[in-house]
Scaffold this motif. Sequence first.
Motif, short mmCIF file in Angstrom:
data_model
loop_
_atom_site.label_atom_id
_atom_site.label_comp_id
_atom_site.label_asym_id
_atom_site.label_seq_id
_atom_site.Cartn_x
_atom_site.Cartn_y
_atom_site.Cartn_z
N GLY A 101 0.82 -1.22 0.00
CA GLY A 101 0.00 0.00 0.00
C GLY A 101 0.84 1.26 0.00
O GLY A 101 0.31 2.36 0.01
N GLY A 102 2.18 1.11 0.01
CA GLY A 102 3.08 2.25 0.00
C GLY A 102 3.08 2.97 -1.35
O GLY A 102 2.62 2.43 -2.35
N VAL A 103 3.60 4.20 -1.32
CA VAL A 103 3.57 5.05 -2.50
C VAL A 103 4.29 4.41 -3.69
O VAL A 103 3.77 4.38 -4.80
N TRP A 104 5.50 3.87 -3.45
CA TRP A 104 6.25 3.26 -4.56
C TRP A 104 5.75 1.87 -4.88
O TRP A 104 6.09 1.29 -5.90
N THR A 105 4.98 1.28 -3.96
CA THR A 105 4.40 -0.02 -4.24
C THR A 105 3.30 0.14 -5.29
O THR A 105 3.04 -0.75 -6.09
N LYS A 106 2.69 1.33 -5.31
CA LYS A 106 1.58 1.58 -6.25
C LYS A 106 2.05 2.17 -7.58
O LYS A 106 1.63 1.72 -8.64
N ASN A 107 2.89 3.22 -7.53
CA ASN A 107 3.36 3.92 -8.72
C ASN A 107 4.87 4.01 -8.69
O ASN A 107 5.42 4.42 -7.67
N ALA A 108 5.53 3.69 -9.79
CA ALA A 108 6.98 3.91 -9.83
C ALA A 108 7.24 5.41 -9.74
O ALA A 108 6.46 6.21 -10.27
N PRO A 109 8.32 5.80 -9.03
CA PRO A 109 8.60 7.23 -8.93
C PRO A 109 8.92 7.84 -10.30
O PRO A 109 9.41 7.15 -11.19
N ILE A 110 8.64 9.13 -10.44
CA ILE A 110 9.00 9.85 -11.67
C ILE A 110 10.39 10.44 -11.47
O ILE A 110 10.64 11.18 -10.53
N ASP A 111 11.30 10.07 -12.34
CA ASP A 111 12.67 10.55 -12.25
C ASP A 111 12.73 12.04 -12.61
O ASP A 111 12.01 12.51 -13.49
N PHE A 112 13.61 12.75 -11.91
CA PHE A 112 13.73 14.20 -12.13
C PHE A 112 14.02 14.54 -13.59
O PHE A 112 13.47 15.50 -14.15
N ARG A 113 14.87 13.76 -14.23
CA ARG A 113 15.23 14.07 -15.62
C ARG A 113 14.04 13.94 -16.56
O ARG A 113 13.90 14.69 -17.52
N ASP A 114 13.13 13.00 -16.26
CA ASP A 114 11.91 12.88 -17.07
C ASP A 114 10.97 14.04 -16.81
O ASP A 114 10.30 14.53 -17.71
N PHE A 115 10.92 14.48 -15.54
CA PHE A 115 10.08 15.63 -15.19
C PHE A 115 10.51 16.85 -16.00
O PHE A 115 9.68 17.56 -16.57
N VAL A 116 11.81 17.07 -16.06
CA VAL A 116 12.33 18.24 -16.77
C VAL A 116 12.13 18.10 -18.28
O VAL A 116 11.78 19.06 -18.97
#
Length: 245
Positions: free
Chosen positions: A37-52
């Motif tokens: 039920g944790g945050v990364w268990t649900k969605n993979a984190p968005i990497d900073f370089r992809d955000f930019v």
Amino acid sequence: TGRRRLLALIEGARAVLPFTGAGISTECGIPDFRSPGGVWTKNAPIDFRDFVARRAMRDEAWRRRFALEEQFGAAQPGRGHHALASLWRAGRAPAVVTQNIDNLHQASGVAAQDVVELHGNTTYALCLSCAARYEIAWVRERFDATGHAPDCACGGHIKTATVSFGQAMPEAEMRRAEELTLRCDLFLAIGSSLVVWPAAGFPLLAKRNGARLVILNREPTEFDEIADLVVHADIGDVLAPLVSH
Ligand code: OAD
């Protein structure tokens, strides 16, 4: 028992340094990262370089942020936060070093300048270019009006004031956390799996520098073996008695 020993160690310490992770906020209704039920268990984190690099990623990151606002926007500090605030108020802990981004240490009464946020803060946003500050509600209004995450007047991208994977650690906070770690004689690692670096280096540094290391966490961690005391129990239950002390 472990709990009694923990309270005795705190009692006898000259300078206690609490170092917190997501586990201290789960009783406030905020999920941690790596439990079921944790945050990364649900969605993979968005990497900073992809955000930019990609507007679609920025839009996705902001959609996730708005969803959090609906679920946890009204979260209040828990027993662990209040216990640490009382330690701080009593002058027993000079500051709280945290990996958390939820602002709950400040909300429990610890002065903002004594909350050392290694991974930033998600309750406001910053322009990545000029560092102008934006409120989440403002970003949301713009998003709702246009269907996209807004950019700053300067043209820079606006992001929650958190540290994403792939993003640099905040230098001043890293330095302050190191100084505090080297000055404490009791380091309390609370509610963290201690797997994320460089944050996980601080308990190690404390131990190497001769401080006592206590780990309070429901599950085993990477550093249980080197700790002077490990308490596998609920954080709120264990720390609540500190408030009345
Ligand atoms: P984790 O989710 O990795 O670890 C939280 C720990 O708290 C787990 O080991 C849980 O068993 C424990 N826990 C949860 N609730 C508890 C309770 N009520 N009592 C006792 N223990 C409890 O979270 P962090 O270690 O904080 O970074 O994660 C570190 C970093 O990873 C975060 O700051 C975040 C994430 O990626 C960034 O976003 C950069």
